[in-house]
Design a protein around this motif. Structure first.
Motif, PDB file in Angstrom:
ATOM      1  N   TYR A  36      30.391  49.009  40.839  1.00 31.88           N
ATOM      2  CA  TYR A  36      29.967  50.625  41.769  1.00 31.88           C
ATOM      3  C   TYR A  36      31.397  51.060  42.227  1.00 31.88           C
ATOM      4  CZ  TYR A  36      27.446  54.180  43.267  1.00 31.88           C
ATOM      5  OH  TYR A  36      26.950  55.017  43.823  1.00 31.88           O
ATOM      6  N   PRO A  37      32.288  51.573  42.592  1.00 27.92           N
ATOM      7  CA  PRO A  37      32.717  52.314  43.511  1.00 27.92           C
ATOM      8  C   PRO A  37      32.351  53.407  45.066  1.00 27.92           C
ATOM      9  CG  PRO A  37      33.159  54.254  41.613  1.00 27.92           C
ATOM     10  CD  PRO A  37      32.041  52.580  41.201  1.00 27.92           C
ATOM     11  N   GLY A  38      30.781  52.808  44.452  1.00 24.66           N
ATOM     12  CA  GLY A  38      30.750  53.237  46.132  1.00 24.66           C
ATOM     13  C   GLY A  38      29.630  52.111  46.931  1.00 24.66           C
ATOM     14  N   ASP A  39      29.869  50.943  46.191  1.00 21.75           N
ATOM     15  CA  ASP A  39      30.011  49.992  47.173  1.00 21.75           C
ATOM     16  C   ASP A  39      30.675  49.002  47.848  1.00 21.75           C
ATOM     17  OD1 ASP A  39      26.766  49.152  46.017  1.00 21.75           O
ATOM     18  OD2 ASP A  39      27.515  47.944  44.050  1.00 21.75           O
ATOM     19  N   VAL A  40      30.636  48.821  48.824  1.00 21.61           N
ATOM     20  CA  VAL A  40      31.828  48.219  49.701  1.00 21.61           C
ATOM     21  C   VAL A  40      33.090  47.705  48.754  1.00 21.61           C
ATOM     22  CG1 VAL A  40      32.504  46.973  51.593  1.00 21.61           C
ATOM     23  CG2 VAL A  40      30.287  47.237  51.346  1.00 21.61           C
ATOM     24  N   ARG A  41      34.031  48.576  49.047  1.00 21.36           N
ATOM     25  CA  ARG A  41      35.209  48.544  48.492  1.00 21.36           C
ATOM     26  C   ARG A  41      36.565  47.307  49.384  1.00 21.36           C
ATOM     27  NH1 ARG A  41      36.670  53.117  45.488  1.00 21.36           N
ATOM     28  NH2 ARG A  41      38.727  52.169  44.898  1.00 21.36           N
ATOM     29  N   THR A  42      37.294  46.394  48.593  1.00 26.83           N
ATOM     30  CA  THR A  42      37.671  45.688  48.962  1.00 26.83           C
ATOM     31  C   THR A  42      38.651  45.925  50.776  1.00 26.83           C
ATOM     32  OG1 THR A  42      38.909  45.418  47.833  1.00 26.83           O
ATOM     33  CG2 THR A  42      37.966  43.991  47.651  1.00 26.83           C
TER      34      THR A  42
END
Length: 320
Positions: free
Chosen positions: A184-190
């Motif tokens: 899910y792109p709304g979670d923390v991204r690398t």
């Protein structure tokens, strides 16, 4: 088209038919600067100017015969409403209200903080300072990453996730929901996770969780710094609900939000220093109470510190 929809997440659908250059033709960066996206959206607005109403307020929304009726009123550049109102009929309504003020009003000392939307483009104002970032989403991690370029240390203060596994709940290193796990792109991204590199490699950056069930942060001015504590909610009252925050102190719901935090035990020199900072802005017994230590506990702590030094750990066990 299917390939682009899957891998070009910065471009909008319909760019080909409108003759608008996609984001891939505007920059070679995988994570483009926000200014590039702003210009991209402005180009869309030019092509769709006949279908977009600017400076318009929706006064009333209703639904009749499976259609929406929007009563709209235009405003001028200064925000003043015009007298005439129009009714727009449509089949679909999408609410895109944008950012709202993010600072909670029910936390003691929230007025001392700077909101995400108030941050300057450059972090030079925080040069060689210690900064606390309150949050656990992409915005908080992005802010921490940018401030690391300028600051001495960054502290990430956050609530523990309520949906963590039992193993994580028992650990002070509880992690956020990562997009590469959840998809899910709304979670923390690398791209925003730089603080974990310095935190786990024992640099000066710190991550401090607190319980989302019964704790909350408290912010007090300690000129020239800001003092931050995590306090039990039952020690806070006012601002909408009543509570007995001290044995002889009851705060009514109509009074301002107040909180009593326990401070200490601290070494004597650290306690004196903190007392001086709090003296002009906080009141002992109203805003904080000291949790004293017995002479025996201080002797035990000093013995432990000395033993750690003998084992080669330097100042690892020192207090202050």
């Amino acid at each position: 088209m299917d390939f682009r929809m899957r891998h070009d997440w910065n471009s909008l659908l319909g760019a080909d038919t409108l003759g608008i250059a996609p984001m891939t033709a505007r920059t070679t960066e995988l994570y483009p600067h926000a200014d590039v996206l702003v210009q991209y959206l402005r180009d869309y607005a030019v092509h769709l100017s006949g279908h977009i109403r600017f400076n318009t307020k929706v006064v009333r929304l209703s639904r009749e015969d499976e259609h929406f009726h929007l009563e709209i009123q235009s405003t001028n550049a200064s925000g003043e409403q015009r007298a005439q109102r129009l009714v727009q009929r449509c089949g679909l309504v999408v609410l895109a209200v944008g950012l709202t003020p993010s600072l909670p009003q029910d936390v003691v000392g929230s007025h001392l903080l700077t909101g995400y939307e108030e941050l300057e483009p450059s972090g030079s104002a925080y040069e060689n300072r210690s900064v606390l970032v309150w949050g656990f989403g992409n915005a908080a991690h992005e802010t921490a990453r940018e401030l690391q370029k300028y600051t001495q240390a960054v502290t990430l203060l956050h609530r523990e996730r309520s949906d963590t596994f039992d193993l994580w709940k028992a650990s002070s290193s509880a992690l956020p929901r990562f997009a590469f796990f959840t998809h899910y792109p709304g979670d923390v991204r690398t791209v925003t996770m730089q603080i974990y590199d310095s935190y786990l490699l024992k640099a000066l950056d710190v991550k401090l969780p607190y319980s989302s069930q019964d704790e909350e942060p408290v912010f007090l001015p300690c000129p020239p710094q800001l003092c931050v504590w995590v306090s039990k909610r039952q020690r806070c009252a006012g601002g909408g609900f009543e509570g007995q925050i001290l044995p002889l102190r009851h705060v009514r719901a109509t009074e301002r939000r107040e909180c009593v935090v326990e401070v200490g035990p601290l070494p004597l020199h650290a306690e004196r220093q903190l007392r001086r900072r709090l003296r002009t802005t906080a009141v002992e017994g109203r805003d904080f109470v000291w949790r004293g230590a017995t002479p025996r506990s201080w002797r035990a702590e000093q013995a432990l510190t000395q033993r750690l030094r003998e084992l080669g750990f330097g100042d690892l066990g020192s207090s202050g």
